[in-house]
Design a protein around this motif. Sequence first.
Motif, PDB file in Angstrom:
ATOM      1  N   GLN A  48     128.557  57.435  27.970  1.00  0.00           N
ATOM      2  CA  GLN A  48     127.587  56.537  27.702  1.00  0.00           C
ATOM      3  C   GLN A  48     125.906  56.673  27.349  1.00  0.00           C
ATOM      4  N   HIS A  49     125.514  56.048  26.492  1.00  0.00           N
ATOM      5  CA  HIS A  49     123.697  56.447  26.280  1.00  0.00           C
ATOM      6  C   HIS A  49     123.092  56.205  27.057  1.00  0.00           C
ATOM      7  N   HIS A  50     122.817  55.404  27.772  1.00  0.00           N
ATOM      8  CA  HIS A  50     122.248  54.294  28.906  1.00  0.00           C
ATOM      9  C   HIS A  50     122.178  55.958  29.583  1.00  0.00           C
TER      10      HIS A  50
ATOM     11  N   ALA B 190     122.808  59.122  29.801  1.00  0.00           N
ATOM     12  CA  ALA B 190     122.193  60.006  29.140  1.00  0.00           C
ATOM     13  C   ALA B 190     120.480  59.512  29.253  1.00  0.00           C
ATOM     14  N   HIS B 191     120.646  58.857  28.651  1.00  0.00           N
ATOM     15  CA  HIS B 191     118.741  57.906  28.982  1.00  0.00           C
ATOM     16  C   HIS B 191     117.925  58.249  30.631  1.00  0.00           C
ATOM     17  N   VAL B 192     118.656  57.316  31.744  1.00  0.00           N
ATOM     18  CA  VAL B 192     118.671  57.635  32.804  1.00  0.00           C
ATOM     19  C   VAL B 192     118.527  59.103  33.479  1.00  0.00           C
TER      20      VAL B 192
ATOM     21  N   TRP C 132     116.116  50.293  28.619  1.00  0.00           N
ATOM     22  CA  TRP C 132     116.313  49.531  27.889  1.00  0.00           C
ATOM     23  C   TRP C 132     115.607  49.949  26.265  1.00  0.00           C
ATOM     24  N   ASP C 133     117.004  49.875  25.505  1.00  0.00           N
ATOM     25  CA  ASP C 133     116.754  50.287  23.822  1.00  0.00           C
ATOM     26  C   ASP C 133     116.992  49.314  23.091  1.00  0.00           C
ATOM     27  N   GLY C 134     117.131  49.775  21.810  1.00  0.00           N
ATOM     28  CA  GLY C 134     117.640  49.078  20.640  1.00  0.00           C
ATOM     29  C   GLY C 134     119.393  48.672  20.683  1.00  0.00           C
TER      30      GLY C 134
ATOM     31  N   ASN D 186     113.261  57.594  23.929  1.00  0.00           N
ATOM     32  CA  ASN D 186     113.338  57.039  22.360  1.00  0.00           C
ATOM     33  C   ASN D 186     115.027  58.053  22.995  1.00  0.00           C
ATOM     34  N   ASP D 187     115.792  57.923  21.470  1.00  0.00           N
ATOM     35  CA  ASP D 187     116.776  58.741  21.175  1.00  0.00           C
ATOM     36  C   ASP D 187     115.834  59.979  21.465  1.00  0.00           C
ATOM     37  N   GLY D 188     115.500  60.353  21.485  1.00  0.00           N
ATOM     38  CA  GLY D 188     115.009  61.932  20.802  1.00  0.00           C
ATOM     39  C   GLY D 188     115.503  62.882  22.550  1.00  0.00           C
TER      40      GLY D 188
HETATM   41 FE    FE Z   1     118.815  54.704  23.212  1.00  0.00          FE
END
Ligand code: FE
Length: 761
Positions: A480-482, A484-486, A504-506, A732-734
């Motif tokens: 799951q995208h978020h 992965a962010h955390v 928090w993102d787009g 960001n997604d980088g």
């Molecule tokens: Fe993102």
Amino acid sequence: MERRHVSVSGVVQGVGFRPFVYRLAHDLNVAGWVANSPQGAIIEIEAPPLRLDTFITRLQDELPRHAAIQHLDCHDVSPLGESTFEIRQSSHEGAKSALILPDLATCPDCLREIHDPADRHYHYPFTNCTHCGPRFSIIHALPYDRANTTMSGFTMCARCRAEYEDPLNRRFHAQPTACPHCGPQVRLSGRSGKTLSIRWEALLEAAAAIRQGQIIALKGLGGYQLLADARNPEAIRLLRQRKGRYEKPFALMFPTPTQIASACTVNDAEWGLLESAAAPIVLLPYQDGAEIAPQVAPDNPYLGVMLPYTPLHHLLLEELGFPIVVTSGNVSDEPIVIDDNEALAKLSAIADLFLTHNRPIARPLDDSVAFVFEHEPVLLRRARGYVPTPIHINAVVDDIIAVGAQQKNTVAVAHDDNIFLSQHLGDVENLAANENFKRTLVDFQTLYELRPSTIACDLHPDYASTHYAEESGLKIVKVQHHYAHVLSCMAERQLDAPVLGVAWDGTGYGSDGTIWGGEFLQITEQGFTRAASLCPFRLPGGDLAAREPRRSALGLLYALYGENLPCDRLDFTEPELRLLLRALKQGINAPLTSSVGRLFDAVAALVGLRQRCSFEGQAAMALEYAQRRVKTDEWYPFEITSVTGDDRSCRRMIEWKPMIAALLDEHDPAVTSAKFHNTLAAIIVAVAEQVGEPVVALSGGCFQNRTLLDRAIKQLRRAGFRPYWQQQIPSNDGGIALGQIMAATRGMSDVSGSSGQSDQH
Ligand code: FE
Ligand code: ZN
Ligand code: ZN
């Protein structure tokens, strides 16, 4: 006499490590040898035991500037009765794990030489040594020897060879070493590719063309760059028109630090970053009155600024004496061009002249972008100067690859206790970028000879990267995208669960199939629970909303007021409005989202700052910059409601309706923006207090907003929490690929959160 065999891993190749070992051995009168290996370096030393101990201690204490030891292994072997110390041929045996260095900005010694008319490197644009010069941009394979670089086609002259072979010379085994006699040369050509001039003459003519307002394509370190006089509005206008890039800020290169100081406000940490070996683009507050054309960064209080980082850039900028725009040589969203023929084919419509050279570039590397926050760098784009330095983790993991997300993509490979995150690859949707994405995955696996069995990707079913993973034939882990962010933030800051993650993102694909982007994830040992989320609203027109903030605003107003919404603040024609309201009412092509990025867009549209965007993040940036001169601690009302009942896939909902209703009564966009930022920080603290986890990790593209980041961090600290944010890895997604690797290493069969919900409450 005793003899020891020492193996060293880490950054020990291409940094003058062996000459350092050689000098140390001579200093201590220790016999033996040193050699490079695919894993790092091997040393054998023979001397009385006490002296051997001193050697090992000093080896670690007195390392050359760019060297770093990750592991040092030492064991006794039988003495051989040697009396001399030598540097031996590299060994090519065993698995490859030596660390490759990123490209390093020109060092002071080389800089002095290119300015010294008596030196043989005078005015030579490819001067380098073991302390500086190209690394990752020229290497094809390990070990780092000249034959494995793009310099393999140049034969060293006698004087270069003598320096290369002298252990006491600063060019000892400097693989890209070269001089005007034996190395690469610059060449100026027109759009047809026909040579106009070479060497110093070429550089002078390119400078003259820039001075006259022309646009030059320069073959830089990691790819072609487009250059134009930053003081000349007409040149910048021309560059924007030809590149089809109308408003997005351009980065600048200044000849000297003094000239930066007269255009921007710079603090000590920012100087440190500008003058570091990585030499990234640093975002700095712009001082009014600087002689930069306003078209460089329209409506933006910051300038992206860097210093010359190769001798070629130094010589050109000195000749010019004024700042220039330096932007990636590419068309639309394609990767930066590295091939000479491709440059002529693709950039001829943009550049008037080509200042090129005959040292091939191994892979495209954009300039990195960073700002300084609380005295530490925060990277927004991680590429030249940083990649491929790994993220070191406290565990040894199987070989895993991760393919990242979609926009601002990077990929990653894990090997032992290192994770190698690729350079910024951009949006992998278009064909050229997709090819580059695949090449980079192969590139990283080949460099380290990895044979991964697992591939991690985003949960989003439509990402090109997800399709690639699905077709790879490897064991696939969808993350799951978020989450992965955390995990990305936790990995780089070395945080262990439990942690409250604020992602928090787009846009990111949620476990429930809706678009997430305002998430509070409670990270457990194994997975996560969705501790809170923004109340969802609809985006009329779906993906189009990312380009048109007015659509997000309409979605918010519809959720608040229904069909009789007040739309006088939004720029729609009657027919447009009718169509979109129907879409909202029927829920067709109007997906639900909990995105804070879209909330920013909506507010920017409601206060009249931006109805449409010409680049990603433009509306949110305009909103952030609007409040710069406002000082207020006030915020708007909001509510956090607990979700009860059986289906508690999300524990708490953040109700933004009171906030939007209140801000519609406000008249000053600056004040509205300040209070909006304060409200978001207050929401983070309020949720953190309800969850009660002391460590809070902030990630996602919204935290590129320094105002939001600053307020969230200060408020969290004031409330007794320990907040962390991303520094070396983009929020960001980088940074997603790193998080995907971490999710895969957590050993869960299901890391999507869809059924897991490993809730301990
Ligand atoms: Fe993102
Ligand atoms: Zn140097
Ligand atoms: Zn030479």
